[in-house]
Every structure is written in structure tokens, then in C-alpha cells.
Enzyme design. Structure first.
Site, PDB file in Angstrom:
ATOM      1  N   ALA A 544     -94.142 -34.398  28.854  1.00  0.00           N
ATOM      2  CA  ALA A 544     -93.342 -33.154  28.975  1.00  0.00           C
ATOM      3  C   ALA A 544     -93.166 -32.443  27.646  1.00  0.00           C
ATOM      4  O   ALA A 544     -92.152 -31.777  27.438  1.00  0.00           O
ATOM      5  CB  ALA A 544     -91.984 -33.444  29.616  1.00  0.00           C
ATOM      6  N   GLN A 613    -103.525 -35.973  29.909  1.00  0.00           N
ATOM      7  CA  GLN A 613    -102.752 -36.211  31.124  1.00  0.00           C
ATOM      8  C   GLN A 613    -101.458 -35.396  31.077  1.00  0.00           C
ATOM      9  O   GLN A 613    -100.811 -35.335  30.024  1.00  0.00           O
ATOM     10  CB  GLN A 613    -102.423 -37.714  31.241  1.00  0.00           C
ATOM     11  CG  GLN A 613    -101.822 -38.109  32.576  1.00  0.00           C
ATOM     12  CD  GLN A 613    -100.319 -38.339  32.523  1.00  0.00           C
ATOM     13  OE1 GLN A 613     -99.761 -38.501  31.451  1.00  0.00           O
ATOM     14  NE2 GLN A 613     -99.684 -38.339  33.685  1.00  0.00           N
ATOM     15  N   SER A 614    -101.132 -34.748  32.187  1.00  0.00           N
ATOM     16  CA  SER A 614     -99.910 -33.953  32.306  1.00  0.00           C
ATOM     17  C   SER A 614     -99.784 -32.959  31.145  1.00  0.00           C
ATOM     18  O   SER A 614    -100.670 -32.129  30.953  1.00  0.00           O
ATOM     19  CB  SER A 614     -98.711 -34.901  32.390  1.00  0.00           C
ATOM     20  OG  SER A 614     -97.553 -34.210  32.727  1.00  0.00           O
ATOM     21  N   ASP A 714     -98.095 -34.682  44.007  1.00  0.00           N
ATOM     22  CA  ASP A 714     -97.523 -34.543  42.669  1.00  0.00           C
ATOM     23  C   ASP A 714     -96.484 -33.431  42.714  1.00  0.00           C
ATOM     24  O   ASP A 714     -96.813 -32.284  43.002  1.00  0.00           O
ATOM     25  CB  ASP A 714     -98.657 -34.171  41.690  1.00  0.00           C
ATOM     26  CG  ASP A 714     -98.212 -34.202  40.244  1.00  0.00           C
ATOM     27  OD1 ASP A 714     -97.009 -34.013  40.002  1.00  0.00           O
ATOM     28  OD2 ASP A 714     -99.075 -34.420  39.372  1.00  0.00           O
ATOM     29  N   HIS A 746     -97.484 -37.864  40.650  1.00  0.00           N
ATOM     30  CA  HIS A 746     -97.818 -37.580  39.254  1.00  0.00           C
ATOM     31  C   HIS A 746     -98.138 -38.871  38.492  1.00  0.00           C
ATOM     32  O   HIS A 746     -99.022 -38.881  37.633  1.00  0.00           O
ATOM     33  CB  HIS A 746     -96.609 -36.878  38.616  1.00  0.00           C
ATOM     34  CG  HIS A 746     -96.910 -36.177  37.326  1.00  0.00           C
ATOM     35  ND1 HIS A 746     -97.771 -35.105  37.239  1.00  0.00           N
ATOM     36  CD2 HIS A 746     -96.471 -36.395  36.048  1.00  0.00           C
ATOM     37  CE1 HIS A 746     -97.844 -34.688  35.983  1.00  0.00           C
ATOM     38  NE2 HIS A 746     -97.073 -35.457  35.240  1.00  0.00           N
TER      39      HIS A 746
END
Ligand SMILES: Nc1ncnc2c1ncn2[C@@H]1O[C@H](COP(=O)(O)OP(=O)(O)OP(=O)(O)O)[C@@H](O)[C@H]1O
Length: 805
Positions: A544, A613-614, A714, A746
């Protein structure tokens, strides 16, 4: 002989005839006198005072049929203004509901009178009451005002006194009325305390534009007849656009303060359905403004089969695939407001006109487009006048500032901030001049770190600002933190084993320095057999943008290293240590290190793959696009996009505009997220999807194969993010592949699946791309024993349910 009865009848007839003659004669005489003699002569003849000198009265009753008589209400309000100074022995005091003590009003009691003087004439207002309590309960008491005055003043009273009184009451009620601000929360309008006191007088803007807006608003208000005659909804739409800090929100406040209209600030991201939207629109009062800020980022869920089109919906799961466009919203507004309500204003604001649905910008959709631009000298003078009183024409710095303002772009908000720093006008103007000089020279105080610290500052001030959603977001954070703790405890056995491998395995080379910044480190996961150069995956972890750390890639690193691939997990500065620009720059430097040094660790520099990733998928995609843009424009580069054979994006988001509201809903406060992304104006720059759309064919030609992998369940970043990016890539002619994992969340594809042991769909897909031309290795891998389970199934299942991601 006549009977006594017939005599009586005869006498009665005669009397009637005589009476009729008298009445007829009187009427004739009246008619004659009225026709022949003037009023004054008649009065004199009858010795009466002249009519004009007699008392005249106007009676104003409380009710007009079943409705309140508005003249009575106005009279009551007017009379109450006379009472404080009048010698009235008995009054009553009232306080409107919800008003402050300063709004206590005095009112007359029935049976009392008050005298007003207007233009030298005395006018008496007397209040009386009729009716009373009814037997069956209820009350039908009605009050009546009687305004009496000398008949000579009749014309003055009707032509001047009463209209002036009405106007005074209207002005008073407008003056008392504080326009309110509402925001929608859980389907209801809630009043918000924060108010912007901006007015057209304090707003620095192009004067002609200001006059045009004010004239347009005033014309709108005065056109009730026109709207009624043409059958159109009595509404007006304003589209306000311009860079951040140029006063878009302040203009909305100025409009609201000018008209004294309440503002309903509609947060489309919080609207859960079309029905909810309809309810919110219906519950708006007349004489109000519907405001939708940042329309370029707006998306709202609507019921299945609702208004079609629009961008992907990042709403709740139950709203997946349900969309309403802003055009859909406009249609709803048109429908509802033409049948009910009037004097409504609709305002859209945006910083990114280019991001908007073209349909919105079509002529006729919004009545007036207002561009709020960077500061010009005229507007600068107005700002100085607002903050420091009338500006001195001869201030020695003005000519220089005028010249600088022609050259540099500065938002009024930035200058306003400088002007506020001190009460000394001269010193404040000097600070502004310095800001402009520095900007021109490109040497602003915080230099390269300008963005970071600026946005960090805004974030922290944003956190202490009043925010009606704070409680909800605070609760969301708490519950997510709790969920995260339980999630971590459940998966702890697996983490401990991975941790042991990370710290004690000789196959892991930790914290190799790749740059000068504090977190410019990377970990290498090296296969046991490096007799032949191995393929390499440069991996950027998620987190994040706030909690990313290179060790999060340990499990993936281990799994891929076990299959002959070197994995380099690149660490990068997180927020608030850095903002997105810093993160992308770190990742790019890490990739550069891998490209240039991996051969010395046994890697094959011709087989480098990039994976993220993310948040890491977003950062690495930004780094890739940045590099492609640089490379195509011939800038000097330390690694080439063509060295990357494939880019793997795992559960990433590639159009940040669409994620702002979604993240806000999920607890990542909008202001923090915007700070991470360096403000709204940077959202496009850090949206690879948009960069791709705007890229030339040379840039696209440089891109490697792009494989986007996403779980269909997700909720942190919906799979539609990868889907749309893949579509856009394909449309521009790039090679893109979308791999969706049915029912996966997710974290499923990245954490739970590898912890489960056995077959791992994501790793298998990655291997099939990396070893596409290497059948021998594929063969070898197919007979390699599957990894063992690290966590019990029940723990995985429970963790999956509790997962805050
Ligand atoms: N044109 C202006 N005149 C006077 N003050 C201004 C002006 N523009 C900005 N300001 C000052 O800067 C502050 C922020 O401006 P405002 O929020 O209205 O800008 P905005 O364009 O809506 O910005 P954003 O796009 O970031 O929301 C205001 O409270 C005001 O003090």
C-alpha cells in the site's frame, strides 16, 4: 267591503312602495351627486372632514384560505424589528428552531399596537386575535394585523412603505441565513461544520470572468417565468476546472454565499446504489447547489441494468459490474428536477478536463464552463488587497512580480499561503517575489524534495482538519488493524518458517546496496545450481505504498529460486519517507542494478523479468513506462526497457484516478493517498494506463510482453483494474495477456496459495512464461517435488476470511 286582512295587506304594500320610492330616490340622488359633484364638494356639503384626512386601514390576516398569508408573515417579521425601540409594554420573545441566541426575535402580543414612522407619516400596527380553542381540541385562533394611517398617505403606504417593508424583511432573512454545507454519508445528507467564507469580493480571479459568473447567477435567479413558460427545469449547471489551488472550491463557496444557497457536496464514491442516489437528490431543498468535486475520479454504483457505460466501478463487491456514468447522473437530475424542485444549481469541478467523459463537455450539458487558472497580476493585486488591505500601487516589487507572473505558473493558494505568513504587507510581498524568483530559477526552498515534504505537510494538516468521515475511517482503521493482527497470528507458523529461511539460508543474499538512498537495498534469492546463467526476476513488493518491504518477497523468492530463477527483491522508500516519485525512482535504480550486475551473481542479463505485486505492480509499471518514455526520447539511461523480457503485474492497479475513491472507502484516506501520489495533478502521470494511452508508437514498441495476473475476488484492487489495463495495452498495439484466477483474493495468489504447498497456479503461470522456450527445464520442473504445506488448511481458510486486504 274590504276585510281586515286585505286592509293590512294594502297598508303593507303601500309601505313597501313608499320605501322603494325613498330608496330609489336616494339611489338616484347618490348617483347624481356622485356623477355631478366632486368628492371634496360632497364632503364639504355634508360637513365631513376630507376623505384623505380620514384614517385608512389595511387588514392583513394570518391565513389566506388554508395557507399562511405571506404578507402576514412578512408583516410580523417587519413589526418585530420595530419592537426593540418601541414603547410597547408587553412583547413575547421567540427563537427559531436550531438558531443561536443571537437570533432571538421579539413579537407582539394580540391586543397591542406599535407605531412606525415612515417619510414623516405615522403608521400604527395593531395585532388582534380571533377564534380560539375548539371544543373537540385543536386551536383555530387566527391573528390579524391592522395597519392604520392617515388617508392622505394612502399612496405612499401602498406604493412605498409596504414594498420597502417587504424588501427589508427579505434582506433580513437572507442576511440571517447562513448557507449550509451538507455531505452524504450512508445514504443521508449530514450537515458539515466546515465552511468556506470565500465571496466574490475575496476571490482573486479574472474580473471579466467574475462579472460574467455573477451576471449569469443573477439572471438565473430572475428567470422563474422563463423556466415556467418554456417548461424547463429551473436549474443551471456550472463546470469549474483548473489546476489545484486555483480556487475552484472557493468559487463554489462564493456562489453559495452570493445566492445564500445550501451546498450538497455529493461524494459519488459513497453512493451505494441508484435508489440511494435518487433519494439523495429528492431530499435536496430548493435554492440549493449540488456539488460534485473531482468529477474525473467519480464513479458510482447503480443497480443492475441501470444507466450504462462509464468507467469501471470500484465499489463494493455487491456492486461489481454495476455502473452509472456522470451522464447517467445528469439524466437522473434532469428527470427529477424538472418534475420537482426549483432554483437548483449543479456544479462539477475537476483538475483533469482530459480525463472526462466527452459527453459531459458537450455544449448544453453544463451551461457555463469556468476555467480557474494560475495567478495573473490583477488577481495577485486582489489577493494582496484581501490579505493586507488596499494595495499600494507604487510598491517597488510590483513591476518585477508582474513580469514574473507572466513567466511562471503559480496557484493563488500558494501565494495566499505566503501572504498569510506575516501581517507586514511589504514583507509578505517580498516572500511572494522570492517564491516566484525561485520558481523561475527552479530552486525552490525544498528543491527536489519539494513535493514530498509539501504533500506530507498537507497530509498531516489534513489529518487534524475536521472530517465528517473521520470517525468512520478511524473505526475502519482500528478494525483493519485488528484483522491484520489476527491474520498474521493465524499465518505465523508459515511466516516463521519463511523467516528462518530468509535469515539463515545461504541461498539468500540480504540487503545488497543498489543506491544512495536509505532504503536502496535488495535481497537476492539464488538457486542452488548456478552452473548455467539463470533467468532473473526483479521483484517489487507491495504494501500500500506505506508498508512495503523487500522481505515480503521471501516466499515467492524461495519458490522461484527452487525452480532455477534468481529473484531480486527491491526495497524502496515508503510513504512518508518518500512519495510515489521517490518510489518509482528507487525501483528504477534497483532494476538498473539488476540489469548491470546480475551476471556476477550467476544471473543471465539477457533473461531479466520484471515483476511487481499490488502497490509494487503499480510502482514497477510506472518505472517501466517512465523508462520507455525516456528511452524513446533519446535521454541517457542506465538500463533499457528492451532488457526486460516480460513484465508481470500481480494484483496491481494501473489507473490511479479510479482508485482514489475506492481506497478511501476501504480506509486509505483520500488526502493521504493523494499525498502519496503527489497530489491530484500527478495522478495521470502515475497512471501507467493513461501514460500508455498517450504514448507514441515508438514508446509502445519498446514495451515487453505484459502479463497481468489478478484474482477475481480481489477487493483491495478489483480485477477490473488489470482487465482495463490489458484492454488499453492491446488497443495501442502492445503485447498484453490477462490471467484471472477464479475465486482468488488479493492475498490468495501471493500468500495463502504458496503457504498451502502443492501446486501453485501463479508460480506455474510465471514459469510457463519464463521457460516457454526451455523444454528441458520445464521437464525438470515437472518432476520436482511440489513444495510442502507450511500452514494448516483451517488456518488458511480462517485467515482468508479475516484478511483485511
Ligand atoms: N483564486 C483565489 N482567490 C483567493 N484565494 C484563493 C484562490 N485560489 C485559492 N485560494 C486560497 O487557497 C485555498 C485553497 O483553494 P481552493 O481549495 O479553492 O482551490 P481548488 O482549486 O479547489 O484546489 P483543489 O483542486 O486542490 O481542490 C483557499 O482556501 C484560498 O484560501
Amino acid at each position: 267591503m274590504a276585510s281586515p286582512n286585505s286592509e293590512t295587506l294594502e297598508r303593507y304594500k303601500n309601505a313597501i312602495t313608499a320605501a322603494s320610492s325613498v330608496v330609489g330616490a336616494a339611489m338616484l340622488l347618490r348617483r347624481f351627486v356622485a356623477d355631478v359633484l366632486p368628492d371634496t364638494a360632497l364632503g364639504a356639503l355634508l360637513l365631513l372632514p376630507p376623505a384623505s384626512a380620514r384614517r385608512h386601514s389595511v387588514v392583513i390576516e394570518e391565513f389566506d384560505g388554508a395557507f399562511y398569508n405571506r404578507v402576514f408573515l412578512a408583516a410580523k417579521a417587519y413589526v418585530s424589528t420595530l419592537l426593540a425601540a418601541a414603547p410597547v409594554p408587553l412583547m413575547k420573545a421567540t427563537l427559531p428552531r436550531g438558531a443561536g441566541a443571537e437570533q432571538i426575535t421579539l413579537a407582539m402580543r394580540p391586543g397591542t399596537a406599535v407605531v412606525d414612522v415612515f417619510d414623516g407619516a405615522e403608521l400604527t400596527w395593531r395585532l388582534s386575535s380571533h377564534g380560539g380553542r375548539r371544543r373537540g381540541g385543536g386551536d383555530d385562533a387566527r391573528e390579524v394585523f391592522k395597519l392604520s394611517f392617515d388617508g392622505r398617505h394612502k399612496d405612499m403606504v401602498l406604493g412605498a412603505y409596504l414594498p420597502a417593508g417587504m424588501a427589508r424583511v427579505a434582506a433580513l432573512s437572507q442576511g440571517h441565513r447562513q448557507a449550509k454545507l451538507y455531505s452524504n454519508e450512508w445514504g443521508k445528507w449530514r450537515p458539515v461544520r466546515l465552511r468556506n467564507a470565500s465571496t466574490f469580493a475575496t476571490l482573486a480571479m479574472d474580473d471579466a470572468l467574475r462579472q460574467a459568473v455573477v451576471a449569469d447567477l443573477d439572471r438565473f435567479l430572475g428567470r422563474k417565468e422563463y423556466y415556467a413558460r418554456t417548461g424547463r427545469a429551473w436549474k443551471r449547471g456550472y463546470f469549474i476546472h483548473g489546476p489545484p489551488g486555483t480556487g475552484k472550491s472557493s468559487l463554489v463557496a462564493a456562489i453559495s454565499n452570493h445566492l445564500r444557497f445550501d451546498v450538497y457536496d455529493l461524494e459519488l464514491g459513497s453512493v451505494r446504489s441508484n435508489t440511494e442516489l435518487r433519494k439523495l437528490l429528492i431530499r435536496m431543498k430548493n435554492r440549493s447547489i449540488l456539488l460534485i468535486e473531482d468529477v474525473d475520479c467519480a464513479a458510482v454504483a447503480a443497480p443492475r441494468g441501470g444507466a450504462a457505460g462509464g468507467g469501471p466501478d470500484y465499489g463494493s463487491t455487491s456492486s461489481m459490474n454495476r455502473k452509472v456514468t456522470l451522464s447517467g447522473l445528469l439524466n437522473m437530475v434532469d428527470g427529477l428536477w424538472s418534475s420537482s424542485g426549483h432554483e437548483r444549481i449543479l456544479i462539477f469541478t475537476t483538475t483533469h478536463v482530459d480525463q472526462l467523459d466527452r459527453a459531459l463537455l458537450r455544449p448544453g450539458r453544463m451551461d457555463m464552463h469556468v476555467h480557474m487558472g494560475y495567478l495573473g497580476f490583477g488577481a495577485f493585486r486582489e489577493l494582496v488587497a484581501t490579505y493586507h488591505g488596499a494595495a499600494d500601487d507604487a510598491h517597488p516589487l510590483f513591476p518585477e512580480i508582474e513580469a514574473l507572473l507572466r513567466e511562471v505558473e503559480v496557484a493563488p493558494a500558494e501565494v495566499a499561503e505566503k501572504l498569510l505568513v506575516t501581517d507586514d504587507a511589504g514583507a509578505a510581498i517580498e516572500t511572494v517575489a522570492k517564491l516566484l524568483r525561485d520558481r523561475k530559477a527552479g530552486t525552490e526552498e525544498d528543491g527536489g524534495g519539494h513535493h514530498s515534504s509539501h504533500w506530507v505537510r498537507i497530509t498531516f494538516s489534513g489529518l487534524v482538519h475536521y472530517d465528517p468521515e473521520r470517525d468512520r475511517l478511524g473505526y475502519q482503521w482500528m478494525s483493519q488493524l485488528l484483522a491484520l493482527t489476527i491474520y498474521a497470528i493465524l499465518l505465523m507458523p508459515g511466516f516463521l518458517q519463511v523467516g528462518y529461511y530468509y535469515f539463515f539460508s545461504s541461498q539468500v543474499r540480504r540487503s545488497i546496496v543498489y543506491g544512495e538512498q536509505p532504503r536502496n537495498r535488495l535481497d537476492l534469492y539464488i538457486p542452488k545450481d548456478i552452473s548455467r546463467p539463470c533467468p532473473v526476476v526483479a521483484f517489487v513488493t507491495g504494501g500500500a505504498w506505506i508498508i512495503g518491504y523487500k522481505a515480503w518477497g521471501a516466499l515467492l523468492g524461495r519458490r522461484l529460486a527452487e525452480r532455477g530463477i534468481i529473484v531480486a527483491c527491491i526495497d524502496y522508500r515508503n510513504f512518508p519517507q518518500g512519495t510515489i516519485g521517490d518510489m518509482v525512482s528507487d525501483a528504477s535504480q534497483g532494476i538498473s542494478y539488476v540489469c548491470n550486475n546480475i551476471a556476477s551473481y550467476g544471473g543471465d542479463p539477457n533473461r531479466i523479468y520484471l515483476m511487481g505485486q499490488s502497490a509494487g505492480a503499480h510502482i514497477s509499471a510506472c518505472a517501466l513506462m517512465d523508462q520507455a518514455v525516456k528511452e524513446s526520447s533519446g535521454q541517457s539511461i542506465s538500463w533499457s526497457v528492451t532488457q526486460i523480457k516480460t513484465y508481470f503485474g500481480l494484483s496491481g492497479g494501473y489507473n490511479i484516478h479510479r482508485l482514489v475513491d475506492h481506497f478511501h472507502e476501504r480506509g486509505l484516506n483520500r488526502s493521504i493517498f493523494l499525498s502519496i501520489m503527489e497530489g491530484e495533478e500527478s495522478l495521470s502521470r502515475y497512471s501507467p494506463e493513461i501514460v500508455v494511452k498517450q504514448s507514441s508508437s515508438q514508446i509502445i514498441a519498446l514495451l515487453p510482453l505484459i502479463v497481468l495476473m489478478h484474482g477475481t475476488e480481489d477487493y483491495s484492487i478489483p480485477s477490473s483494474a488489470s482487465q482495463t489495463f490489458a484492454d488499453v495495452l492491446q488497443q495501442v498495439g502492445a503485447q498484453a495477456k490477462l490471467l484471472l484466477y477464479e475465486g482468488k483474493t488479493h492475498t490468495d495468489i501471493f500468500l495463502q496459495d504458496p503457504l498451502r504447498g502443492g501446486r501453485d497456479p501463479l508460480v506455474e503461470d510465471v514459469l510457463s512464461v519464463i521457460y516457454v522456450d526451455d523444454e528441458i527445464t520445464q521437464e525438470k520442473i515437472s518432476v520436482t517435488p511440489a513444495p510442502r504445506r507450511l500452514v494448516f488448511e483451517w488456518q488458511l481458510q480462517l485467515a482468508r476470511r479475516i484478511s483485511p486486504f
